[in-house]
Motif scaffolding. Structure first.
Motif, PDB file in Angstrom:
ATOM      1  N   VAL A  66       1.063  -1.257   0.001  1.00 27.83           N
ATOM      2  CA  VAL A  66      -0.085   0.131   0.139  1.00 27.83           C
ATOM      3  C   VAL A  66       0.863   1.131   0.038  1.00 27.83           C
ATOM      4  N   THR A  67       0.280   2.146  -0.836  1.00 24.99           N
ATOM      5  CA  THR A  67       1.379   3.386  -0.819  1.00 24.99           C
ATOM      6  C   THR A  67       0.353   4.734  -1.103  1.00 24.99           C
ATOM      7  N   LEU A  68       1.044   5.714  -0.772  1.00 25.08           N
ATOM      8  CA  LEU A  68      -0.009   7.156  -0.682  1.00 25.08           C
ATOM      9  C   LEU A  68       0.788   7.864  -2.040  1.00 25.08           C
ATOM     10  N   ILE A  69      -0.226   8.157  -3.093  1.00 21.83           N
ATOM     11  CA  ILE A  69       0.285   8.772  -4.207  1.00 21.83           C
ATOM     12  C   ILE A  69      -0.600   9.963  -4.435  1.00 21.83           C
ATOM     13  N   PRO A  70      -0.134  11.174  -5.071  1.00 20.38           N
ATOM     14  CA  PRO A  70      -1.024  12.229  -5.429  1.00 20.38           C
ATOM     15  C   PRO A  70      -1.817  12.020  -6.523  1.00 20.38           C
ATOM     16  N   LEU A  71      -2.977  12.367  -6.344  1.00 22.58           N
ATOM     17  CA  LEU A  71      -3.962  12.282  -7.762  1.00 22.58           C
ATOM     18  C   LEU A  71      -4.118  13.382  -8.445  1.00 22.58           C
ATOM     19  N   SER A  72      -4.033  14.475  -7.926  1.00 20.88           N
ATOM     20  CA  SER A  72      -4.430  15.889  -8.488  1.00 20.88           C
ATOM     21  C   SER A  72      -3.954  17.091  -7.419  1.00 20.88           C
ATOM     22  N   PHE A  73      -3.543  18.207  -7.973  1.00 22.22           N
ATOM     23  CA  PHE A  73      -3.093  19.324  -7.349  1.00 22.22           C
ATOM     24  C   PHE A  73      -3.816  20.284  -7.797  1.00 22.22           C
ATOM     25  N   TYR A  74      -4.698  21.260  -6.859  1.00 25.69           N
ATOM     26  CA  TYR A  74      -5.508  22.191  -7.295  1.00 25.69           C
ATOM     27  C   TYR A  74      -5.406  23.185  -6.152  1.00 25.69           C
ATOM     28  N   PHE A  75      -6.317  24.664  -6.414  1.00 30.80           N
ATOM     29  CA  PHE A  75      -6.717  25.507  -5.676  1.00 30.80           C
ATOM     30  C   PHE A  75      -8.105  25.426  -5.330  1.00 30.80           C
ATOM     31  N   ASN A  76      -8.463  25.485  -4.159  1.00 28.85           N
ATOM     32  CA  ASN A  76      -9.912  25.243  -3.988  1.00 28.85           C
ATOM     33  C   ASN A  76     -10.491  26.561  -4.080  1.00 28.85           C
ATOM     34  N   SER A  77     -11.818  26.584  -3.749  1.00 28.19           N
ATOM     35  CA  SER A  77     -12.722  27.711  -4.018  1.00 28.19           C
ATOM     36  C   SER A  77     -12.356  29.080  -3.354  1.00 28.19           C
ATOM     37  N   ARG A  78     -11.476  28.886  -2.171  1.00 28.08           N
ATOM     38  CA  ARG A  78     -11.135  29.709  -1.536  1.00 28.08           C
ATOM     39  C   ARG A  78      -9.554  30.465  -1.898  1.00 28.08           C
ATOM     40  N   GLY A  79      -9.117  29.739  -2.635  1.00 25.33           N
ATOM     41  CA  GLY A  79      -7.543  30.163  -3.289  1.00 25.33           C
ATOM     42  C   GLY A  79      -6.610  29.302  -2.610  1.00 25.33           C
ATOM     43  N   ILE A  80      -6.763  28.317  -1.788  1.00 26.48           N
ATOM     44  CA  ILE A  80      -5.689  27.689  -0.965  1.00 26.48           C
ATOM     45  C   ILE A  80      -5.232  26.174  -1.936  1.00 26.48           C
ATOM     46  N   ALA A  81      -4.179  26.176  -1.794  1.00 28.51           N
ATOM     47  CA  ALA A  81      -3.595  25.088  -2.659  1.00 28.51           C
ATOM     48  C   ALA A  81      -3.772  23.729  -1.914  1.00 28.51           C
ATOM     49  N   LYS A  82      -4.356  22.758  -2.417  1.00 29.28           N
ATOM     50  CA  LYS A  82      -4.791  21.325  -1.839  1.00 29.28           C
ATOM     51  C   LYS A  82      -4.220  20.253  -2.828  1.00 29.28           C
ATOM     52  N   ILE A  83      -4.046  19.206  -2.233  1.00 34.13           N
ATOM     53  CA  ILE A  83      -3.480  17.944  -2.851  1.00 34.13           C
ATOM     54  C   ILE A  83      -4.619  16.760  -2.652  1.00 34.13           C
ATOM     55  N   LYS A  84      -4.924  16.141  -3.595  1.00 35.07           N
ATOM     56  CA  LYS A  84      -5.529  14.822  -3.429  1.00 35.07           C
ATOM     57  C   LYS A  84      -4.903  13.673  -3.489  1.00 35.07           C
ATOM     58  N   LEU A  85      -4.972  13.199  -2.461  1.00 31.61           N
ATOM     59  CA  LEU A  85      -4.023  11.734  -2.275  1.00 31.61           C
ATOM     60  C   LEU A  85      -4.870  10.651  -2.443  1.00 31.61           C
ATOM     61  N   GLY A  86      -4.434   9.490  -3.057  1.00 31.38           N
ATOM     62  CA  GLY A  86      -5.129   8.113  -3.161  1.00 31.38           C
ATOM     63  C   GLY A  86      -4.147   7.246  -2.396  1.00 31.38           C
ATOM     64  N   LEU A  87      -4.930   6.495  -1.651  1.00 31.48           N
ATOM     65  CA  LEU A  87      -4.426   5.033  -0.903  1.00 31.48           C
ATOM     66  C   LEU A  87      -4.453   4.041  -1.991  1.00 31.48           C
ATOM     67  N   ALA A  88      -3.267   3.693  -2.368  1.00 32.10           N
ATOM     68  CA  ALA A  88      -3.151   2.819  -3.635  1.00 32.10           C
ATOM     69  C   ALA A  88      -2.471   1.519  -3.238  1.00 32.10           C
ATOM     70  N   THR A  89      -2.757   0.578  -4.129  1.00 30.08           N
ATOM     71  CA  THR A  89      -2.096  -0.567  -4.099  1.00 30.08           C
ATOM     72  C   THR A  89      -1.796  -0.914  -5.827  1.00 30.08           C
ATOM     73  N   GLY A  90      -0.601  -1.399  -6.030  1.00 30.26           N
ATOM     74  CA  GLY A  90      -0.042  -1.473  -7.203  1.00 30.26           C
ATOM     75  C   GLY A  90      -0.895  -2.536  -8.138  1.00 30.26           C
ATOM     76  N   LYS A  91      -1.186  -2.255  -9.262  1.00 28.38           N
ATOM     77  CA  LYS A  91      -1.706  -3.176 -10.281  1.00 28.38           C
ATOM     78  C   LYS A  91      -0.552  -4.244 -10.826  1.00 28.38           C
ATOM     79  N   LYS A  92      -1.397  -5.488 -10.767  1.00 30.19           N
ATOM     80  CA  LYS A  92      -0.463  -6.445 -11.939  1.00 30.19           C
ATOM     81  C   LYS A  92      -0.388  -6.413 -13.246  1.00 30.19           C
ATOM     82  N   ASP A  93       0.311  -6.746 -14.084  1.00 32.61           N
ATOM     83  CA  ASP A  93       0.418  -6.422 -15.560  1.00 32.61           C
ATOM     84  C   ASP A  93      -0.943  -6.877 -16.266  1.00 32.61           C
ATOM     85  N   TYR A  94      -1.812  -8.063 -15.744  1.00 31.43           N
ATOM     86  CA  TYR A  94      -2.781  -8.494 -16.370  1.00 31.43           C
ATOM     87  C   TYR A  94      -4.172  -7.542 -16.057  1.00 31.43           C
TER      88      TYR A  94
END
Length: 156
Positions: free
Chosen positions: A104-132
């Motif tokens: 399990v790893t923590l990766i950034p999905l998107s980087f954005y400014f919210n409606s108030r103009g504050i920088a936010k980052i959306k993180l995803g709790l992820a597991t690696g996919k296999k080739d298939y």
């Protein structure tokens, strides 16, 4: 939580959903210096190689590339420095516990400014996919594209 669609998105991690299965998403603030914010407002950031992890009892993001601000002076920031993420203690403990789990790893999905103009980052709790699993993703994407093309031709 603010919706990303009503904010100004700076960068998406397009590889993330292909390379990983996203289990859960979190929104986090990020500690930045002035020239980093100015560079972000110009739309300059690369989150594709970034990942988050534990350091000093907090969650930090590593390898996030925010290029130097062109109008900056000798006090310009270092482009790939580790940056602290701002999360609630409960969220932090939950994420740290999950990240210690194998695969399990923590990766950034998107980087954005919210409606108030504050920088936010959306993180995803992820597991690696296999080739298939990646091949299945490609097949589904191609089928959706072909289906849309067939429907367009049918409606002409």
């Amino acid at each position: 939580m603010n919706d990303v669609s009503q904010s100004k998105t700076i960068s998406f991690n397009r590889k993330a959903r292909f390379e990983y299965s996203i289990e859960e998403e979190f929104e986090a603030g990020i500690v930045l210096v002035g020239t980093e914010v100015k560079s972000l407002r110009q739309g300059k950031v690369n989150i594709s190689d970034a990942h988050a992890g534990e350091k000093e009892d907090a969650i930090w993001i590593f390898n996030l590339n925010i290029p130097e601000y062109s109008g900056g002076n000798r006090f310009n920031h270092e482009p790939r420095r580790p940056r602290k993420l701002l999360l609630h203690k409960k969220q932090m403990k939950k994420l740290m516990g999950r990240v210690k789990t194998k695969g399990v790893t923590l990766i950034p999905l998107s980087f954005y400014f919210n409606s108030r103009g504050i920088a936010k980052i959306k993180l995803g709790l992820a597991t690696g996919k296999k080739d298939y699993e990646k091949r299945d993703t490609i097949k589904k994407r191609e089928w959706e594209r072909d289906k849309a093309r067939i429907m367009r031709e049918k409606n002409k």
